[in-house]
Design an enzyme around this catalytic site. Structure first.
Site, PDB file in Angstrom:
ATOM      1  N   CYS A  83       2.012  -0.025   3.054  1.00 17.85           N
ATOM      2  CA  CYS A  83       3.356   0.382   3.469  1.00 17.85           C
ATOM      3  C   CYS A  83       3.928  -0.740   4.319  1.00 17.85           C
ATOM      4  O   CYS A  83       3.482  -0.958   5.446  1.00 17.85           O
ATOM      5  CB  CYS A  83       3.326   1.696   4.248  1.00 17.85           C
ATOM      6  SG  CYS A  83       4.956   2.217   4.816  1.00 17.85           S
ATOM      7  N   CYS A 227      11.786   1.040   1.462  1.00 14.15           N
ATOM      8  CA  CYS A 227      10.362   0.823   1.192  1.00 14.15           C
ATOM      9  C   CYS A 227      10.125  -0.680   1.235  1.00 14.15           C
ATOM     10  O   CYS A 227      10.639  -1.418   0.387  1.00 14.15           O
ATOM     11  CB  CYS A 227       9.961   1.401  -0.160  1.00 14.15           C
ATOM     12  SG  CYS A 227       8.236   1.091  -0.602  1.00 14.15           S
TER      13      CYS A 227
END
Length: 284
Positions: A83, A227
């Site tokens: 992430c 993201c």
């Protein structure tokens, strides 16, 4: 009331976000914290829990070569490999809590280590390693052009690009992201049997060689505000296909990132902000 908490465990946490991609961050260095997927789901609920896209655990490194260990769990309780926005918040958390005074740290993850560099108080640069265009078993995909693949949907074949930034990404180039059916196509591709572990699906609009717009369907989550690894993946595809320059501004729903990649054989860098929202505690 005291009896209610007697058999419960108190957990301190920080709420943070990177471009509105939000996180619950827990320090597990001195106090081991085990959370089941059921508990993580409850905590992620925005009405009855804390509410977050991902849970980040800060753990002690198991190696002399790295400073800390970084773990990521999606809101559904599944542990994932990477992430990018979370990595920046992970780094800021270490600074704010006095866990490091270094300008640059190396953290281990479920896959490859990441380097985090503190440029300013809340502007952070992450070495995301070299993009991997060869990690998929492509036997079930039709190779249309160099790293262009055709995935059969219900009514059409969709041309896309596949790349890993430590986690899997499918990149679709579109004329405009405004009306892109992100959730419909994203859900359809994620559930395709050629992706047994799911895949993140991004829709990329190239404005010029130094600027793109991006919308992202995150696996097991749906469309998100931002993201970081998807931004890295989209830019990597554009640079590999000579559509983008080596430094690209990525405009997401939640804000902007800068992605830098000099090409094959070199690491890719992500530069962007991280924000601390509040500290709290919860009994579970």
């Amino acid at each position: 009331m005291d009896s209610y908490y007697k058999n419960k465990k108190k957990i301190n946490f920080s709420k943070m976000h990177g471009l509105k991609n939000d996180f619950m961050v827990i320090n597990c260095i001195k106090k081991n914290v085990f959370l089941t997927s059921h508990i993580i789901k409850k905590l992620s609920n925005r009405y009855t829990g804390i509410g977050f896209d991902q849970l980040l655990l800060v753990e002690k490194s198991n190696s002399l070569l790295t400073d800390f260990h970084y773990r990521i769990f999606n809101a559904n309780g599944n542990e994932v490999e990477q992430c990018g926005n979370g990595a920046r918040c992970f780094g800021l958390f270490l600074l704010l809590k006095g866990l490091t005074n270094k300008k640059k740290i190396l953290i281990s993850t479920k896959k490859k280590p990441l380097t985090i560099e503190f440029l300013t108080e809340n502007m952070i640069k992450v070495n995301m390693n070299e993009p991997d265009f060869k990690f998929y078993n492509l036997s079930s995909l039709q190779n249309v052009l160099d790293n262009n693949f055709s995935i059969k949907l219900i009514n059409e074949n969709l041309i896309c690009n596949l790349v890993s930034i430590g986690n899997p990404h499918c990149i679709i180039k579109v004329q405009s992201i405004k009306n892109a059916p992100v959730n419909i196509i994203g859900d359809n591709i994620e559930k395709n049997p050629i992706f047994p572990e799911g895949v993140n699906v991004s829709f990329m609009e190239i404005l010029n060689k130094k600027h793109i717009k991006l919308r992202v369907y995150e696996r097991n989550v749906g469309e998100t505000k931002a993201c970081g690894s998807a931004a890295c993946a989209a830019v990597a595809v554009g640079i590999a296909q000579k559509l983008l320059s080596d430094t690209v501004h990525v405009e997401l729903l939640g804000g902007k990132l800068i992605i830098i990649w000099k090409g094959f054989g070199t690491p890719l860098y992500m530069v962007g902000p991280a924000k601390h929202v509040y500290d709290g505690y919860i009994y579970i």
